[in-house]
Design an enzyme around this catalytic site. Structure first.
Site, PDB file in Angstrom:
ATOM      1  N   CYS A 170       0.862  -1.170   0.000  1.00  0.00           N
ATOM      2  CA  CYS A 170       0.000   0.000   0.000  1.00  0.00           C
ATOM      3  C   CYS A 170       0.903   1.226   0.000  1.00  0.00           C
ATOM      4  O   CYS A 170       2.100   1.125   0.248  1.00  0.00           O
ATOM      5  CB  CYS A 170      -0.857   0.060   1.261  1.00  0.00           C
ATOM      6  N   GLY A 187       1.535  -2.167   5.393  1.00  0.00           N
ATOM      7  CA  GLY A 187       2.223  -3.256   6.083  1.00  0.00           C
ATOM      8  C   GLY A 187       1.267  -4.348   6.494  1.00  0.00           C
ATOM      9  O   GLY A 187       0.183  -4.482   5.929  1.00  0.00           O
TER      10      GLY A 187
END
Ligand code: SF4
Length: 483
Positions: A16, A118
């Site tokens: 992301c 993450g």
């Protein structure tokens, strides 16, 4: 894990991207631009939350930034002097709108928006405990775990509760968070996922990569340090370091593939490191050939390095069509076999009768490599020698990167010779792990161990895989603190 489509590159998927800016009159427009520069880190969904002095405003949507966030109507609806944003390729949680970030919660102290790059490796265990204690989750995203931990943590201030929440999670995380009077940037204690700090005029901004600053004309100040919380208010920036110090282990795959080549990672040019990898690869695995050809786009810098070091001419022997987006995934059955040709086309004039060194950044399942090699041979290449600018990918990533299960990784189930036959090349060679470390300017092992996470190549996971392996997350947390 994702469903495969005929147009997917055979790559590990970037996780992301996050962006934040505090105290700028065009905060939403700048956040949208920053997210656009980070689009390569996630193409499934995007969102922005802003604060206008009275209320938080949010817009989240499935799709690309350019298709969803750039209209005047959307940008004007995101009023305020501060904003954070997120682009997503889901690694945990389904791809549904309620999982699209930034997530938002209303605490007793006021609103709190958070965006995460993450993966928390103990999210399931923490979530289970929270649910048993009465928490009601709105999404399946592991990021929501942090929100519930803040809600249930003790502490005099929101900052104290945030720190308390972070002390209970294990994993890889770069976070940006926004309250009515603060913006936070956080990196996990090992700094596995990236986060950089910049300044636009006198205003602080945070981003996953420096390319998001370049698009705004912002200045890159420094990396947020592993284990650091930067708290940005009207009075400036405060650095908080609430975790025991551990040896940082940033993701080495950022250099190999994830980051944009024009970004700076851990202080070094990603483009230069990729060229260095190509040079190392040429020294480690030379071949007698006529042309060096990249598998575009990600193999290009390493191919340039290979060509410069070997003296073999570089040519664009494969041309990539950039207009085949991830939305082009459900073609009629009768054209599904075209697959890779919609994205890559051989440059026959260059390839015919040539001995070709084909340079790619990685092989995951091997599916695309087979098609590309076949395409290059059909275009008339006499020999095809494949050189890979990373070591064999033989382990899955649990730190926010979408990887297939280990049994689907080609290098986990075949020797290099077997892979060469499977892919159909005359020779196949990978750069060594030591070679990658040399390319980033580090010895592989200094006293105390490696300086990067390289677990998908070595199996040396620097953060406990609590949910994956079972076990007690609290015990694992204290283990982590002792490292
Ligand atoms: Fe990066 Fe691989 Fe470590 Fe995942 S396992 S963080 S992709 S180096």
């Amino acid at each position: 894990m994702k469903r495969e489509t005929p147009f997917d590159d055979d790559k590990l998927r970037e996780e992301c991207g996050v962006f934040g800016i505090f105290g700028h009159e065009d905060s939403a427009a700048h956040t949208v631009l920053g997210l656009h520069a980070l689009q390569h880190r996630g193409q499934e969904a995007a969102g922005v939350v802003s604060y206008d002095g009275e209320r938080f405003n949010a817009y989240r949507s499935m799709g690309l930034v350019a298709d969803t966030l750039t209209s005047e109507h959307v940008v004007n609806s995101l009023k305020g002097m501060s904003a954070i944003g997120h682009v997503r390729y889901s690694t945990t949680g389904e791809t549904i709108l309620r999982n699209v970030q930034p997530l938002f919660a209303e605490f007793s102290s006021g609103g709190f928006a958070i965006a995460h790059n993450g993966n928390l490796t103990n999210a399931w265990q923490v979530r289970k405990r929270l649910v048993e204690g009465g928490s009601i989750f709105q999404s399946t995203s592991d990021t929501e775990t942090i929100i519930h931990l803040i809600a249930t943590s003790g502490g005099a201030s929101l900052t104290d509760r945030f720190i308390s929440a972070l002390r209970q999670v294990v994993g890889a995380y770069s976070l940006v968070a926004l309250t009515k009077d603060m913006m936070f940037g956080v990196r996990d204690p090992l700094g596995i996922r990236p986060l950089v700090l910049g300044k636009l005029d006198d205003v602080y901004c945070l981003a996953s990569e420096t390319c998001a600053f370049d698009i705004l004309g912002a200045e890159y100040i420094r990396d947020v340090e592993p284990g650091e919380i930067v708290q940005i208010t009207r009075d400036g920036l405060t650095s908080i370091k609430p975790f025991p110090r551990v040896r940082p282990r940033p993701c080495i795959f950022e250099y190999i593939y994830f980051a944009r080549p024009d970004s700076v990672s851990v202080g070094g040019s990603v483009y230069n490191v990729r060229k260095n990898i190509g040079k190392e690869l040429s020294r480690e695995a030379p071949v007698d050939a006529d042309l060096v050809v990249p598998v575009p786009d990600s193999g290009t810098p390493a191919a340039i390095g290979y060509s410069q070091e070997s003296g073999i001419p570089f040519e664009l022997g494969i041309i990539r069509n950039h207009y085949v987006g991830r939305t082009f995934i459900e073609p009629a059955d009768n054209i599904r076999h075209l697959g890779v040709k919609l994205k890559h086309n051989p440059n026959r004039a260059e390839l015919k009768d040539k001995r070709v060194v084909l340079v790619d950044d990685s092989i995951v399942r091997g599916t695309t490599s087979i098609k590309i090699v076949n395409m290059v041979r059909q275009a008339g290449a006499k020999e095809v020698h494949m050189r890979i600018a990373s070591p064999p990918t033989i382990h899955s990533c649990f730190y926010g990167v979408d990887t297939p299960e280990r049994e689907k990784l080609l290098a986990a189930k075949m020797t290099v010779e077997e892979m060469a036959r499977h892919i159909g090349v005359d020779s196949l060679a990978y750069i060594s792990m030591d070679g990658v470390y040399r390319a980033v300017g580090e010895a592989r092992r200094m006293a105390g161990g490696p300086q990067y996470c390289d677990a998908c190549f070595t199996g040396d996971y620097p953060v406990p895989l609590v949910d994956h392996e079972g076990g007690d997350s609290r015990a694992q947390l204290s283990l982590l603190a002792e490292r």
